[in-house]
Design a protein around this motif. Structure first.
Motif, PDB file in Angstrom:
ATOM      1  N   MET A  95       0.844  -1.192   0.000  1.00 54.57           N
ATOM      2  CA  MET A  95       0.000   0.000   0.000  1.00 54.57           C
ATOM      3  C   MET A  95       0.885   1.249   0.000  1.00 54.57           C
ATOM      4  N   LYS A  96       0.648   2.132  -0.954  1.00 50.10           N
ATOM      5  CA  LYS A  96       1.426   3.358  -1.057  1.00 50.10           C
ATOM      6  C   LYS A  96       0.614   4.523  -0.512  1.00 50.10           C
ATOM      7  N   VAL A  97       1.152   5.187   0.503  1.00 51.00           N
ATOM      8  CA  VAL A  97       0.470   6.311   1.132  1.00 51.00           C
ATOM      9  C   VAL A  97       1.048   7.614   0.599  1.00 51.00           C
ATOM     10  N   HIS A  98       0.183   8.533   0.257  1.00 50.26           N
ATOM     11  CA  HIS A  98       0.624   9.794  -0.333  1.00 50.26           C
ATOM     12  C   HIS A  98      -0.054  10.964   0.374  1.00 50.26           C
ATOM     13  N   ASN A  99       0.725  11.973   0.722  1.00 53.17           N
ATOM     14  CA  ASN A  99       0.191  13.187   1.318  1.00 53.17           C
ATOM     15  C   ASN A  99      -0.177  14.151   0.195  1.00 53.17           C
ATOM     16  N   LEU A 100      -1.469  14.307  -0.033  1.00 53.43           N
ATOM     17  CA  LEU A 100      -1.936  15.135  -1.142  1.00 53.43           C
ATOM     18  C   LEU A 100      -1.513  16.584  -0.987  1.00 53.43           C
ATOM     19  N   MET A 101      -1.257  16.996   0.245  1.00 49.25           N
ATOM     20  CA  MET A 101      -0.871  18.384   0.482  1.00 49.25           C
ATOM     21  C   MET A 101       0.474  18.720  -0.156  1.00 49.25           C
ATOM     22  N   GLU A 102       1.324  17.714  -0.372  1.00 44.82           N
ATOM     23  CA  GLU A 102       2.619  17.983  -0.994  1.00 44.82           C
ATOM     24  C   GLU A 102       2.450  18.600  -2.378  1.00 44.82           C
ATOM     25  N   GLU A 103       1.441  18.116  -3.124  1.00 43.12           N
ATOM     26  CA  GLU A 103       1.200  18.648  -4.461  1.00 43.12           C
ATOM     27  C   GLU A 103       0.654  20.070  -4.390  1.00 43.12           C
ATOM     28  N   PHE A 104      -0.319  20.285  -3.497  1.00 39.17           N
ATOM     29  CA  PHE A 104      -0.882  21.623  -3.346  1.00 39.17           C
ATOM     30  C   PHE A 104       0.197  22.622  -2.932  1.00 39.17           C
ATOM     31  N   VAL A 105       1.016  22.217  -1.970  1.00 42.23           N
ATOM     32  CA  VAL A 105       2.046  23.121  -1.447  1.00 42.23           C
ATOM     33  C   VAL A 105       3.094  23.429  -2.506  1.00 42.23           C
ATOM     34  N   ALA A 106       3.575  22.399  -3.200  1.00 46.98           N
ATOM     35  CA  ALA A 106       4.582  22.614  -4.241  1.00 46.98           C
ATOM     36  C   ALA A 106       4.047  23.564  -5.317  1.00 46.98           C
ATOM     37  N   GLU A 107       2.811  23.350  -5.717  1.00 43.11           N
ATOM     38  CA  GLU A 107       2.208  24.193  -6.751  1.00 43.11           C
ATOM     39  C   GLU A 107       2.104  25.646  -6.296  1.00 43.11           C
ATOM     40  N   ARG A 108       1.602  25.853  -5.074  1.00 48.00           N
ATOM     41  CA  ARG A 108       1.373  27.217  -4.585  1.00 48.00           C
ATOM     42  C   ARG A 108       2.689  27.927  -4.294  1.00 48.00           C
ATOM     43  N   VAL A 109       3.668  27.221  -3.717  1.00 54.61           N
ATOM     44  CA  VAL A 109       4.953  27.847  -3.397  1.00 54.61           C
ATOM     45  C   VAL A 109       5.664  28.284  -4.675  1.00 54.61           C
ATOM     46  N   ASN A 110       5.703  27.401  -5.681  1.00 55.15           N
ATOM     47  CA  ASN A 110       6.357  27.763  -6.947  1.00 55.15           C
ATOM     48  C   ASN A 110       5.627  28.913  -7.640  1.00 55.15           C
ATOM     49  N   LEU A 111       4.296  28.884  -7.593  1.00 54.35           N
ATOM     50  CA  LEU A 111       3.523  29.960  -8.207  1.00 54.35           C
ATOM     51  C   LEU A 111       3.795  31.286  -7.506  1.00 54.35           C
ATOM     52  N   LEU A 112       3.848  31.256  -6.191  1.00 49.84           N
ATOM     53  CA  LEU A 112       4.093  32.475  -5.436  1.00 49.84           C
ATOM     54  C   LEU A 112       5.490  33.020  -5.712  1.00 49.84           C
ATOM     55  N   TYR A 113       6.476  32.124  -5.787  1.00 49.42           N
ATOM     56  CA  TYR A 113       7.837  32.554  -6.139  1.00 49.42           C
ATOM     57  C   TYR A 113       7.865  33.198  -7.521  1.00 49.42           C
ATOM     58  N   ASP A 114       7.169  32.592  -8.483  1.00 55.00           N
ATOM     59  CA  ASP A 114       7.151  33.126  -9.844  1.00 55.00           C
ATOM     60  C   ASP A 114       6.470  34.499  -9.891  1.00 55.00           C
ATOM     61  N   GLN A 115       5.382  34.653  -9.134  1.00 55.84           N
ATOM     62  CA  GLN A 115       4.695  35.943  -9.091  1.00 55.84           C
ATOM     63  C   GLN A 115       5.578  37.013  -8.456  1.00 55.84           C
ATOM     64  N   LEU A 116       6.267  36.642  -7.397  1.00 55.50           N
ATOM     65  CA  LEU A 116       7.156  37.591  -6.735  1.00 55.50           C
ATOM     66  C   LEU A 116       8.325  37.968  -7.635  1.00 55.50           C
ATOM     67  N   LYS A 117       8.793  36.989  -8.430  1.00 57.29           N
ATOM     68  CA  LYS A 117       9.887  37.264  -9.361  1.00 57.29           C
ATOM     69  C   LYS A 117       9.489  38.348 -10.356  1.00 57.29           C
ATOM     70  N   GLU A 118       8.252  38.298 -10.837  1.00 54.04           N
ATOM     71  CA  GLU A 118       7.770  39.305 -11.778  1.00 54.04           C
ATOM     72  C   GLU A 118       7.640  40.674 -11.107  1.00 54.04           C
ATOM     73  N   GLU A 119       7.168  40.675  -9.868  1.00 54.85           N
ATOM     74  CA  GLU A 119       7.018  41.944  -9.145  1.00 54.85           C
ATOM     75  C   GLU A 119       8.369  42.489  -8.698  1.00 54.85           C
ATOM     76  N   ASN A 120       9.325  41.584  -8.474  1.00 56.18           N
ATOM     77  CA  ASN A 120      10.699  41.934  -8.102  1.00 56.18           C
ATOM     78  C   ASN A 120      10.776  42.860  -6.884  1.00 56.18           C
ATOM     79  N   PRO A 121      10.183  42.459  -5.749  1.00 56.20           N
ATOM     80  CA  PRO A 121      10.306  43.279  -4.539  1.00 56.20           C
ATOM     81  C   PRO A 121      11.749  43.301  -4.055  1.00 56.20           C
TER      82      PRO A 121
END
Length: 236
Positions: free
Chosen positions: A1-27
């Motif tokens: 049985m393979k157990v997977h934490n679904l939050m890992e996908e949500f977190v990876a997606e949101r963290v990378n998206l937030l980094y990319d958005q911040l990169k464009e804003e360049n604070p």
């Protein structure tokens, strides 16, 4: 049985998206967005958010329909931004410090367990989100062992009012020294009466500093209750 934490996908997606958005804003404060920093931010969020485990494709399908994505996104984004700001505040010194931390530490040290506690509304007994929790030692905010752990830290709806601290080891003269450390937790929240809670941690020094996290080496702090300013505290 393979157990997977679904939050890992949500977190990876949101963290990378937030980094990319911040990169464009360049604070001005965004000084680094390397893969290590992104991974550390993901780890910080996953350590502070409730996991959602699935064991099959059917489980994933049910989870996707059951999870309140809007609330999860909001909580992840808040935690991710907190992590990114903390990480970037220590750009090059932070990278160097992490390398030093992972090197062998042979000096005698007092190694603290992870402190874990929960904050509740004193009238409803429900977990209290949006509270700020500060850990102090000798009336000073104490450093964390890993800079991706914040002090003060916040509570979130998704973590059900849970907070945690990973205190930086303190140097001892020798191994096997006995000492009692007194800590104070300060909790504040908008429209609530702030509270302070003190507790003691007896420790025996070890022959080296430990910098590997262990869920089995933790200390549960007494549940803390905050009362709304217009509600009388029955404990007083």
């Amino acid at each position: 049985m393979k157990v997977h934490n679904l939050m890992e996908e949500f977190v990876a997606e949101r963290v990378n998206l937030l980094y990319d958005q911040l990169k464009e804003e360049n604070p001005s404060w965004l000084t680094c967005q390397c893969e290590d920093c992104r991974t550390n931010a993901m780890g910080y969020v996953l350590n502070h958010i409730q996991p959602y485990y699935v064991v099959s494709e059917r489980g994933i399908s049910h989870a996707v329909s059951d999870i309140d994505k809007n609330q999860i996104r909001a909580d992840i984004d808040a935690l991710a931004l907190e992590a990114i700001r903390t990480i970037n505040a220590f750009k090059r010194p932070y990278h160097q410090e992490m390398k030093q931390q992972h090197a062998a530490k042979k000096q005698p040290s007092f190694n603290f367990p992870i402190f874990v506690g929960s904050v509740y509304d004193g009238a409803t007994f429900k977990p209290l989100p949006n509270a700020t929790v500060t850990l102090k030692h000798e009336n000073k905010i104490i450093d964390m062992l890993d800079k991706t752990w914040s002090n003060p830290c916040n509570t979130y709806a998704s973590t059900k009012g849970v907070y945690s601290f990973w205190v930086k080891s303190l140097t001892a003269h020798n191994a096997n020294e006995n000492n009692i450390f007194t800590f104070t937790i300060e909790v504040t929240a908008e429209d609530y009466i702030p509270i302070n809670y003190a507790f003691n941690v007896p420790l025996v020094s070890e022959d080296e500093q430990k910098n590997i996290i262990s869920s089995s080496y933790s200390l549960k702090i007494q549940d803390l209750f905050l009362f709304h300013k217009d509600v009388e505290n029955p404990m007083e």
